[in-house]
Scaffold this active site. Structure first.
Site, PDB file in Angstrom:
ATOM      1  N   GLY A 205       0.837  -1.206   0.000  1.00 14.81           N
ATOM      2  CA  GLY A 205       0.000   0.000   0.000  1.00 14.81           C
ATOM      3  C   GLY A 205       0.859   1.238   0.000  1.00 14.81           C
ATOM      4  CG  ASN A 206      -0.238   4.676  -1.535  1.00 16.52           C
ATOM      5  OD1 ASN A 206      -0.951   5.487  -0.940  1.00 16.52           O
ATOM      6  ND2 ASN A 206      -0.636   4.054  -2.642  1.00 16.52           N
TER       7      ASN A 206
END
Ligand code: CTP
Length: 397
Positions: A205-206
């Site tokens: 993810g980020n």
């Protein structure tokens, strides 16, 4: 609701407990709230609770020196005076121009619009005297938010409940704060990150929070657009308030949700930080810690913005974001062309106060005809306003 000034009058009614929720919602939506209570309202809800939630002192006493000198200014300060709950007694006083407490003095001197949400028992609500008084208030130009049907304090069931706080907020937005600039326009906004699963417990993810996209969706809604917010996984707690929310997790789900809505959309703004790569295989069971190192093969996700750019028809406005760390303007212009967008909103990670997680952002907007618009560092809500103002100025003025 952002930055709107609301003067909330609370009168003596059991429904006053709902004012606590109402104040929370208004403050959360960005409004500045000042509160005046009638003396009998204090029997139902505490001024301390209300001043804590509104972050302003609560005014009650007509003869308190400060409140008295303020009463004219309060009605001039507010964008709207909201009386909720409005008791049967105060309706009668307002209808007859009586002035025996601070709330009534402010009401009589208010130059802003006044709206009220009555609350009382069904028989009182249907009494001809109440009907007469309500009609009088309406004839003065005051607006009345209809009572709702349900369980009443008396134990009876019927008309007379104060409108629920969320309905009051919606009423204020629709009747006072929404502008019609984008009325009849449909908009899609993407926001947040996407999570690409490695196994049932892990993902790639980020750090995107979704704040920028959420602010854009709210701003579009406040201009009258019919908005769908396609939101990746976020820790933000927010109320969608009139915006249709579609929750997605992966880039592929976001792609499908966008494709589903795009044909109908007049304006599409892609603020999401979509993962560029996703694991080729997702393990069905948790990957165990056996080897010293492991390799995970990734494959490119579908570029949603590019796919929408390829489908875009005349009259549709497509806006992408670019988050860059170097050669910002070159990359922003490349994205404008390669993804066939009308605008690219650039935020550079080199600007302090810009990017993931911050409450502020600093943007430059690149337009496909070569125009460039630069903006200062602002709150994300103010940035959203700039973006929508620019869209209106370029495509709908
Ligand atoms: N975007 C998208 N689908 C993807 C990746 C990005 O729709 N799979 C959109 C983003 O929502 C954003 C724009 O494309 O509006 C640019 O995203 P960005 O990550 O800056 O650029 P990329 O195209 O992914 O290229 P790079 O990461 O190489 O800069």
């Amino acid at each position: 609701m952002q930055g709107k000034k609301i003067l909330l009058g609370i009168t003596g009614s059991i429904a006053a407990y709902k004012s606590v929720y109402l104040v929370r919602m208004l403050v959360k939506a960005g409004a500045e709230v000042k509160i005046i209570m009638t003396p009998s309202a204090k029997d139902f809800v505490s001024p301390l609770t209300l001043s804590t939630l509104s972050r302003n002192p609560v005014l009650v006493d007509l003869f308190d020196e400060q409140s008295w000198s303020n009463h004219v200014m309060l009605g001039r300060w507010a964008d709207v005076m909201l009386v909720a709950p409005l008791s049967c007694n105060t309706i009668a006083k307002m209808a007859n121009g009586q002035c025996d407490n601070l709330l009534l003095a402010v009401y009589l001197s208010a130059t802003c619009p006044v709206v009220a949400a009555p609350a009382m028992d069904e028989d009182m609500w249907h009494h001809p005297a109440t009907k007469f008084n309500v009609a009088r208030l309406t004839s003065f130009g005051n607006k009345i938010i209809p009572v709702e049907k349900g369980d009443l304090a008396s134990g009876l069931h019927g008309d007379g409940r104060m409108a629920e706080p969320e309905n009051i907020v919606k009423y204020l937005e629709t009747n006072f704060f929404l502008t019609g600039q984008l009325k009849d326009k449909k908009a899609i906004v993407t926001a947040g990150p996407t999570y690409e699963p490695l196994d049932p417990v892990r993902f790639i993810g980020n750090h995107s929070s979704g704040k920028m996209g959420l602010a854009i969706a709210k701003e579009l809604y406040s201009r009258g657009a019919d908005v769908t917010l396609i939101m990746g996984p976020t820790h933000l707690s927010f109320s969608a308030n009139g915006v249709s929310l579609v929750n997605v997790t992966t880039a592929d789900e976001m792609y499908n949700a966008c494709m589903d809505k795009f044909e109908e959309a007049d304006i599409t703004i892609m603020a999401a930080a979509v993962a560029d790569y996703t694991p080729i295989n997702t393990a069905d069971e948790k990957i165990k810690k056996k080897e010293n190192s492991i390799s995970i093969e990734l494959t490119k996700t579908k570029d949603i913005l590019k796919a929408l750019g390829a489908k875009k028809k005349n009259g549709q406005v497509l806006v992408g974001f670019a988050l860059e760390t170097n050669n910002e303007e070159i990359y922003a212009n490349q994205k404008l062309k390669e993804k066939n967008t009308d605008l690219i909103v650039l935020n550079s990670l080199n600007d302090s106060g810009a990017g993931f997680g911050h409450d502020t952002n600093k943007i430059t907007i690149f337009e496909k005809g070569g125009q460039v618009f630069r903006f200062e560092t602002k709150s994300k809500q103010a940035v959203a306003k700039d973006i929508i103002d620019k869209i209106i100025q370029l495509y709908y003025a």
